[in-house]
Enzyme design. Sequence first.
Site, PDB file in Angstrom:
ATOM      1  N   HIS A 123       0.832  -1.204   0.000  1.00 34.70           N
ATOM      2  CA  HIS A 123       0.000   0.000   0.000  1.00 34.70           C
ATOM      3  C   HIS A 123       0.863   1.250   0.000  1.00 34.70           C
ATOM      4  O   HIS A 123       2.074   1.186   0.238  1.00 34.70           O
ATOM      5  CB  HIS A 123      -0.922   0.016   1.216  1.00 34.70           C
ATOM      6  CG  HIS A 123      -0.176   0.115   2.524  1.00 34.70           C
ATOM      7  ND1 HIS A 123      -0.022  -0.969   3.365  1.00 34.70           N
ATOM      8  CD2 HIS A 123       0.455   1.146   3.131  1.00 34.70           C
ATOM      9  CE1 HIS A 123       0.671  -0.598   4.425  1.00 34.70           C
ATOM     10  NE2 HIS A 123       0.981   0.677   4.313  1.00 34.70           N
ATOM     11  N   ARG A 229      12.804  -7.499   5.158  1.00 34.99           N
ATOM     12  CA  ARG A 229      11.608  -7.941   5.884  1.00 34.99           C
ATOM     13  C   ARG A 229      10.393  -7.464   5.104  1.00 34.99           C
ATOM     14  O   ARG A 229      10.233  -6.258   4.863  1.00 34.99           O
ATOM     15  CB  ARG A 229      11.578  -7.342   7.293  1.00 34.99           C
ATOM     16  CG  ARG A 229      10.264  -7.591   8.053  1.00 34.99           C
ATOM     17  CD  ARG A 229      10.206  -6.727   9.314  1.00 34.99           C
ATOM     18  NE  ARG A 229       8.975  -6.945  10.063  1.00 34.99           N
ATOM     19  CZ  ARG A 229       7.828  -6.286   9.866  1.00 34.99           C
ATOM     20  NH1 ARG A 229       7.742  -5.368   8.905  1.00 34.99           N
ATOM     21  NH2 ARG A 229       6.763  -6.547  10.598  1.00 34.99           N
ATOM     22  N   ASP A 231       6.883  -6.516   5.046  1.00 35.97           N
ATOM     23  CA  ASP A 231       5.809  -6.149   5.960  1.00 35.97           C
ATOM     24  C   ASP A 231       4.450  -6.549   5.376  1.00 35.97           C
ATOM     25  O   ASP A 231       4.222  -6.438   4.170  1.00 35.97           O
ATOM     26  CB  ASP A 231       5.848  -4.635   6.204  1.00 35.97           C
ATOM     27  CG  ASP A 231       4.794  -4.172   7.184  1.00 35.97           C
ATOM     28  OD1 ASP A 231       4.963  -4.414   8.392  1.00 35.97           O
ATOM     29  OD2 ASP A 231       3.789  -3.579   6.735  1.00 35.97           O
ATOM     30  N   GLU A 258       6.386 -11.050   7.159  1.00 38.46           N
ATOM     31  CA  GLU A 258       5.627 -10.873   8.405  1.00 38.46           C
ATOM     32  C   GLU A 258       4.181 -11.272   8.138  1.00 38.46           C
ATOM     33  O   GLU A 258       3.438 -10.567   7.449  1.00 38.46           O
ATOM     34  CB  GLU A 258       5.694  -9.413   8.877  1.00 38.46           C
ATOM     35  CG  GLU A 258       4.894  -9.149  10.132  1.00 38.46           C
ATOM     36  CD  GLU A 258       3.859  -8.042   9.970  1.00 38.46           C
ATOM     37  OE1 GLU A 258       3.352  -7.578  10.999  1.00 38.46           O
ATOM     38  OE2 GLU A 258       3.552  -7.651   8.827  1.00 38.46           O
TER      39      GLU A 258
END
Length: 477
Positions: A123, A229, A231, A258
């Site tokens: 997003h 990472r 998200d 994640e």
Amino acid sequence: MRNSNNVAKSGNSVSKLKALAFSAIASATLFSASASADVILHAFNWTYDDVAAKAQEIANLGYKKVLVSPAYKSTGSAWWARYQPQDYRVIDNPLGDTNDFKAMVNALKAKGIDVYADIVFNHMANESAIRSDLNYPGTTILNQYAASSSYYNSNKLFGDLSTNLFGSGDFHPAGCITNWNDPGHVQYWRLCGGGGDTGLPDLDSNSWVIAQQKAYLQTLKNYGVKGFRVDAAKHMTNYHINAVFDSGIKSGVHVFGEIITSGGAGNTEYDNFLAPYLSATGHNAYDFPLFASIRSAFSYSGSMNQLVDPAAYGQALPSSKAVTFTVTHDIPLNDGFRYQIMNATDETLANAYILGRDGGTPMMYSDHNESGDNRWVNLYKRTDIANMIKFHNGVQGRSMDIVNYSDCFIMFRREHVGIVGINKCGSGQDVWVDTNAEGLWWYRNYKDTLTGNTQYITSQWHNFHIPARSARMWLMQ
């Protein structure tokens, strides 16, 4: 928590345990041979200058990797503003700019430490309160770029800062997620805050979006970033993730997602999101299944035998896929996950477990009290954490073997080099160990990195005492 009787000399329980743990030990050994389990420091919401200034300290503490908060154009002082990107082409936010970021990477590299970057790709920023279009970064920021062109061009990662990065055709239609068990709904609709909030504009996986996201990652790789990472990975399709994280981008870096779950196999979130992500992408992930096992084991009615081999029952990720933890930033900072915060003492004991065991890549979270709990401020340099990392690094690459366990405690060894004992209960536990069977060395000191307690083995049977509500991490001297 339940107390249990102290454990006497017993070869039967040890033999049963070794048989039970065989599959976990085998997979852990493979992991040790093929991948690095160096400890990651999650420097949550730290400025790049602060991370760079602490490079020597971080190295001295034994960390080998540092995960920093999302680096791109974002505004607003709140921690969550870092998770609302406005533009990938420039690093410019309250944590620092592109040149600060590069200086941090180089400072850490000079001390043998890798930088991991937190990536938000599903997003863009929710700016519906200040504008109605979906042109990012938008007129206001483009005017900033033009007014300070020398500064922004010196901080440019890629692209043309005179035009927008994304337009309305690069987003899914507006609409909030309502069915959280439906992957399609979760991946194609928006994260919304309620009360009429229109949510975070959800990016489409078209060729332009993918190209910009790959350009961003490649630039960070060129700067020296060694890990990403991902998200909110559950909010992106695996097609989108694989298109961005192709073989070229993934080469030489550690990628992990994640995806928050409240359990392992059989849990809806695990079955619908985490398991398909691992299978389809080949990435690693936060080991939320193991975390659920840890929380259950340390609960009042739980038993430490749940930590003997949780992967055998689908309640932990394979060692080679796991990033292990006892808290992540989402847990204390989001009301919906705060139920997962562990008792402070239990969390300390759980840290001994994930830093003592062979399996996964451990991550230690350290913040500036963004949650108000005052629990994880400067955790990275807390004495107990530093001493646990000393043990972890001292046994790196050594296979793991369960020695004994009960409802109250678990004891395991890392070949002959280290022994870990963790007692969750309110009374001390005496664990008699057949040192010959376990391959422990005689006439050598095993010194607890946490307290300095020393065990000197001189006979076949040796009593290792674990005080109430304590952990011991004995490392051979």
